[in-house]
Design a protein around this motif. Structure first.
Motif, PDB file in Angstrom:
ATOM      1  N   LEU A 366       0.828  -1.210   0.000  1.00 48.21           N
ATOM      2  CA  LEU A 366       0.000   0.000   0.000  1.00 48.21           C
ATOM      3  C   LEU A 366       0.855   1.249   0.000  1.00 48.21           C
ATOM      4  O   LEU A 366       0.546   2.242  -0.683  1.00 48.21           O
ATOM      5  N   GLU A 368       3.685   1.684  -1.309  1.00 45.37           N
ATOM      6  CA  GLU A 368       4.214   1.902  -2.661  1.00 45.37           C
ATOM      7  C   GLU A 368       3.205   2.595  -3.553  1.00 45.37           C
ATOM      8  O   GLU A 368       3.571   3.245  -4.539  1.00 45.37           O
ATOM      9  N   HIS A 369       1.916   2.472  -3.216  1.00 51.76           N
ATOM     10  CA  HIS A 369       0.853   3.112  -3.991  1.00 51.76           C
ATOM     11  C   HIS A 369       0.373   4.416  -3.358  1.00 51.76           C
ATOM     12  O   HIS A 369      -0.660   4.963  -3.754  1.00 51.76           O
ATOM     13  N   SER A 432       0.535  -7.410  -3.554  1.00 48.04           N
ATOM     14  CA  SER A 432       0.749  -6.237  -4.405  1.00 48.04           C
ATOM     15  C   SER A 432      -0.487  -5.937  -5.247  1.00 48.04           C
ATOM     16  O   SER A 432      -0.911  -4.783  -5.361  1.00 48.04           O
ATOM     17  N   SER A 436      -2.900  -2.680  -4.906  1.00 47.29           N
ATOM     18  CA  SER A 436      -3.170  -1.807  -6.047  1.00 47.29           C
ATOM     19  C   SER A 436      -4.658  -1.522  -6.179  1.00 47.29           C
ATOM     20  O   SER A 436      -5.071  -0.373  -6.404  1.00 47.29           O
ATOM     21  N   ALA A 439      -5.735   0.749  -3.235  1.00 46.42           N
ATOM     22  CA  ALA A 439      -5.270   2.122  -3.438  1.00 46.42           C
ATOM     23  C   ALA A 439      -6.132   2.841  -4.466  1.00 46.42           C
ATOM     24  O   ALA A 439      -6.495   4.012  -4.291  1.00 46.42           O
ATOM     25  N   ALA A 440      -6.472   2.156  -5.562  1.00 47.98           N
ATOM     26  CA  ALA A 440      -7.317   2.765  -6.588  1.00 47.98           C
ATOM     27  C   ALA A 440      -8.686   3.130  -6.024  1.00 47.98           C
ATOM     28  O   ALA A 440      -9.299   4.127  -6.430  1.00 47.98           O
TER      29      ALA A 440
END
Length: 457
Positions: A366, A368-369, A432, A436, A439-440
């Motif tokens: 998370l 990383e996003h 991951s 992703s 996060a979106a």
């Protein structure tokens, strides 16, 4: 459908789905109401039928609408009316999903195997007397060896919520106030209201309930305090020994703290990576500590232990004698076997390691996003989102179900933000990819407003 102005934000499938979801949640569109056809709504919005069709599919996956073939699509009627109010909101509408991270239950693949424990239990379910002690002696010995303080009495009941419920029923009267963590476990709010009591919200941080918020709550003279010392649901926060001592000091020195009963729900202690902690170390005469084995050894065992003052526990035991009487002694002996068998202990230790690794993997992915998730103990984590309803629908469209954050917030905590609870302990692979998608769904989505002159065509 009656006429009126409604608003659809955005033109993508997820934006349209989120807008319709908000209309359903607010009650502007009622359960059982027929939705417009895909082509009719597409024409009104100026988008393709495929776009609206994808929005309808996302709403169906989220359990908000249902298709009835040629009759059209309808707002789904509320299921689970036998559930308490906030538990209904937490359960939602259960339908198929690729990955269900909404339930807050342990990974069944990480529960200890029962074969060895069952082999050690007598083949007959003998009970020589209906009035035997409610806890078998060998289980009490094991429990006392691992209890975080010297409890005056220990007994067992049918799960952590049963323990909290019976303790409050023995101590709280109609009109009393009960201090409770916010965000907190939704059934606690329902339980307090069912007792005719009023919840007093108490804030928490990464180390648990804050001393400042507890002082403010004590000013309102609560009769009891309900807190979760480890792996707090939904945040995953765990209390430090230093924080527990601070809270005990607040209770000991505050003018309204002398008669307050503290009820601690240690529901995930066996799979927590944090040290065992209890205010009972400093206040043994007014702390009831609850230890559940559902997350670590299996929800269907339905066993939790509670230890504390005999004056409180005796009331719990006496009341149970007029109902279930006792928790199955067969199940108690199965739990003894699980708690003392070396291989079973290794399996629980491995589950603890796996849950820790899954939490870290999700948090790192998370980050990383661009989504900062708090450090979480146990199986759940609490993630801030820009728009709760949009996040739920967006994730449903990706085949992922998470729990809405609103049932975890008390009614008078407006402005606390919007969140979702994610059962990270169920993410066995592809952290991951899951991060992703989260996060979106969590980050702000592009604005866009389409206003309709009529409700539906």
């Amino acid at each position: 459908m009656h006429a009126g102005s409604v608003q659809i934000d955005g033109s993508s499938p997820s934006d349209i789905a989120a807008s319709v979801a908000r209309l359903i949640t607010s009650g502007e569109v009622a359960p059982g109401e027929r939705l417009p056809t895909v082509r009719a709504l597409a024409a009104q919005l100026g988008v393709s039928p495929a776009t609206v069709s994808q929005a309808w599919q996302a709403l169906a996956r989220a359990g908000l609408i249902e298709s009835r073939g040629r009759a059209g699509s309808f707002v789904r009627r509320r299921d689970g009316t036998w559930l308490p109010p906030r538990t209904q909101g937490l359960a939602g509408h259960l339908g198929p999903s690729r990955l269900d991270l909404s339930r807050g239950t342990p990974d069944p693949l990480l529960l200890p195997r029962l074969e060895r424990a069952l082999a050690r239990v007598s083949a007959s379910a003998e009970t020589p007397s209906y009035h035997d002690l409610p806890v078998v002696p060998e289980l009490e010995r094991v429990l006392r060896e691992g209890w975080p303080y010297e409890a005056e009495g220990i007994t067992v009941v049918d799960g952590a919520l049963d323990a909290v419920s019976r303790t409050l029923e023995a101590s709280v009267r109609f009109g009393d106030r009960v201090a409770v963590e916010v965000p907190g476990f939704p059934p606690f709010f329902d339980l307090i209201e069912a007792l005719g009591a009023a919840p007093v919200p108490v804030a928490l941080d990464a180390e648990g309930m804050t001393p400042e918020s507890l002082r403010a709550a004590l000013a309102r003279k609560p009769r009891a305090i309900v807190l979760q010392p480890r792996a707090q649901n939904p945040t995953g926060a765990s209390m430090t020994a230093e924080r527990a001592e601070e809270l005990a000091t607040v209770l000991r020195t505050h003018p309204n703290g002398a008669d307050v009963l503290v009820v601690e729900d240690d529901h995930s202690g066996q799979i927590s990576t944090s040290a065992d902690v209890s205010l009972g170390r400093w206040l043994p005469d007014r702390v009831v500590h609850v230890r559940s084995f559902s997350k670590s050894h299996g929800p269907d065992l339905r066993i939790a232990a509670l230890g504390g003052p005999a004056a409180v526990l005796d009331q719990v035991v006496a009341r149970r004698m007029l109902g279930p009487g006792w928790t199955s002694r067969m199940l108690q002996r199965i739990l003894v076997a699980l708690l003392t068998d070396g291989e079973s202990m290794d399996e629980v230790a491995e589950a603890t390691r796996q849950y820790y690794a899954r939490q870290r993997a999700l948090a790192n992915a998370l980050a990383e996003h661009g989504v900062e998730a708090p450090r979480s103990d146990g199986i759940n984590t609490w993630i801030p989102v820009h728009d709760e309803r949009f996040a739920l629908v967006q994730l449903a469209a990706a085949g992922i179900r998470v729990a809405p954050g609103s049932p975890f917030l008390a009614p008078d905590t407006a402005g606390a933000g919007e969140f979702v609870r994610v059962t990270a302990g169920m993410i066995r692979a592809d952290a991951s990819g899951v991060a992703s998608a989260i996060a979106a769904a969590a980050l702000p989505h592009p604005p866009g407003v389409y206003s309709l002159e009529h409700r539906w065509a």
